[in-house]
Enzyme design. Sequence first.
Site, PDB file in Angstrom:
ATOM      1  CG  HIS B  96      -1.779   1.022   1.233  1.00 12.99           C
ATOM      2  ND1 HIS B  96      -1.617   2.396   1.539  1.00 12.99           N
ATOM      3  CD2 HIS B  96      -3.220   1.035   0.552  1.00 12.99           C
ATOM      4  CE1 HIS B  96      -2.837   3.110   1.457  1.00 12.99           C
ATOM      5  NE2 HIS B  96      -3.684   2.303   1.027  1.00 12.99           N
ATOM      6  CD  GLU B 144      -5.274   2.684  -3.034  1.00 16.12           C
ATOM      7  OE1 GLU B 144      -6.401   2.914  -2.859  1.00 16.12           O
ATOM      8  OE2 GLU B 144      -4.214   2.282  -2.510  1.00 16.12           O
TER       9      GLU B 144
END
Lengths: 225, 225, 225, 225
Positions: B96, B144
């Site tokens: 992430h 993302e």
Amino acid sequence: MNSSKSPLIVVNLKTYLQGTGEKAVTIAKACKNVSEKYNVDIGVSPQFCDIYQVASQVDVPVYSQHIDGIDGGSHTGQILAQCVKDAGAIGTLVNHSERRLTLADIDSSVKAAGKAGLSTIVCTNNVNTSASAASLGPDYIAIEPPELIGTGVPVSSADPQVVKGSVDAVKNVNEDVKVLCGAGISKGEDLQAALELGSAGVLLASGVVKAEDPEKALEHLVSQI
Amino acid sequence: MNSSKSPLIVVNLKTYLQGTGEKAVTIAKACKNVSEKYNVDIGVSPQFCDIYQVASQVDVPVYSQHIDGIDGGSHTGQILAQCVKDAGAIGTLVNHSERRLTLADIDSSVKAAGKAGLSTIVCTNNVNTSASAASLGPDYIAIEPPELIGTGVPVSSADPQVVKGSVDAVKNVNEDVKVLCGAGISKGEDLQAALELGSAGVLLASGVVKAEDPEKALEHLVSQI
Amino acid sequence: MNSSKSPLIVVNLKTYLQGTGEKAVTIAKACKNVSEKYNVDIGVSPQFCDIYQVASQVDVPVYSQHIDGIDGGSHTGQILAQCVKDAGAIGTLVNHSERRLTLADIDSSVKAAGKAGLSTIVCTNNVNTSASAASLGPDYIAIEPPELIGTGVPVSSADPQVVKGSVDAVKNVNEDVKVLCGAGISKGEDLQAALELGSAGVLLASGVVKAEDPEKALEHLVSQI
Amino acid sequence: MNSSKSPLIVVNLKTYLQGTGEKAVTIAKACKNVSEKYNVDIGVSPQFCDIYQVASQVDVPVYSQHIDGIDGGSHTGQILAQCVKDAGAIGTLVNHSERRLTLADIDSSVKAAGKAGLSTIVCTNNVNTSASAASLGPDYIAIEPPELIGTGVPVSSADPQVVKGSVDAVKNVNEDVKVLCGAGISKGEDLQAALELGSAGVLLASGVVKAEDPEKALEHLVSQI
């Protein structure tokens, strides 16, 4: 906890498979049994995902293996002190040699732990860094020479100077901070020696977690105090 | 899970106080309710210390926020895939943007997850790195753009090219890898747009976790599919 | 440089004292001599502080050991591609096993190098990560199994599959990217084997830098091609 | 250098393009000119690749922006104290807020610098970490609240307590360690205020490097002492 007279022993389960999941609960029970039988403080430090299970099933002081010095917010994969506390921990290791932090992050982790009501054990690697960590005001400093970790050669006999030196240096900076020592500790005589050098207890791992019978290993450790 | 037809929605609780401890359980229940009512796959990604509680109390797919690419052993403060699995997770985020890993560690994390039977969602930041991650064989890639995370500006309308480009590039490298997208997603039209660009679902966080009523926010998201 | 027919050999001086300061210049001269005598491409990769001295005193291709994927600005202790280029380097290693980067940072480092006109050699550790790095479009990928680095056991004979597999996987992703291999390379037969496995050259270090006579060690390496 | 009475001013060139390559040499000359005219100690901290060029062309104290706490050996992309010294530096920054180190690494960097004959300036972010760093025995500690860096708001007026507090805390731990301060410093009155708070000088960057005329900016800084 700081006011306790008896030595503090913290069993770090690391990511040993012998201390994962249900086996973390089993070792925690061993800690509790020996703690009550011999009237010593024994805490356990399981993996993050096991904290809730251990803390809700066994009445034993649980320490997180690490926390991050963050507030609640947009942080993924980080360890929030409040979450660790809610899961049932009463304290945390900080800056273990297998999870080193920057100086600024050790400081913010100790502060975050304090805010959440967690006691702190900051790990260090030599006399200088022990003195250094004392300025950050943790509850405990745990001096563990990395080269002795996992060797079975106890720091208390292999390098007594680093223990004695840390005890003196820490007291010089901040009298309220107690000193633990670790690395290679597994036998009663190791603990005995550690206490005689002025430490307030020990951090240990493989000597208990990888023992055939962890409860016996713990008894062997504390029965001679 | 890979064979499911419906879109996958993963709600990342990050370290938001609104998604910590008991509140993680509450949001997980909202995920389950909306999932059943609208027949979509909705997973939740709580903090490590909350995985056990969420997974044992709510019948919802639980994803870890991170794992380390390690085997059981002498690692303190690391995330072992087996421990995450034992606590009840069925998958994990990897890399992430708030927990970036080296390329070698993404590879070993995906492998460690596979061995433990966890599905993997590897997060990436642009078309190049999406293609790159596809070579490592995860189940999902979640593109993302970091500059849009937490802004409320949805990637699906702010930067449709990065979604479309990632879908095409990933298919080129490995047809078995599905693509999710994330950053700024909160409304039904964002999800709709994401699916039209070829993504298999979305990753979202603040839009649900910080909503006054997370369950309504989720309904709002999926009711228009 | 990419159009050259002869193999590329890059000598990584690491932080060996035998390759620091004036001694970096001496080894660079050896590289140049052997390069001319045997008509092969030999580059040298000194420490950052030695790049200017080596590049201004010896007519040899100089590679930085690392760059950061940053633009000019407020970054202290980081490696700016333009600064490396101004000092005289023509290329750079990226993601060496002793200086691993996140996937996002490998991508931005390769882009920053491209902007500054530096060629790139991205180091990887196995077939998967070699394929992965190929999507980022470097000039070269250097596959180096970390467990063989510094052992004197050559990758080309100890693990020929990782070299052959990387060559095939990289070609599959991007035909323009050439593959080098490294770890344990020191003799002519190691280089020979590496070339036969499809690699375009080798990365080596201790075999030359710590040799009693680096120039002879290099001659020994290339004389049999 | 430690025995000097006049304040120490260190100009950190960071990776500003205005301070890269030939422009590093130009700013270094400005430092030398102003230093001689006003009889103050002014040092310059260029990028690693520029150290040799600056030190060999200008008679000015050169500081590295960082060193690693390593010995010569198998480390790629790391900064060896001896290499920095050979290139002409007389000291080094350690733990700058843009290049944070673990506590153990700050300790080993200070030791490595000492062995190589480099003086050390350890950067810190608050009173606690300043006290902490003092136990490691550097020559200087530079307190720089990260939130003020690059803002133009001088630490000496925005947060005088952090400067005064650091001076007192450091003296308490180790009287031999001097304290610098930094962040937002650009004018003569900022330096004046810093000295009155007990600091031995200042660290500054953009205020000089990005000034239209760096030499005038430096004159403006020191002419009022």
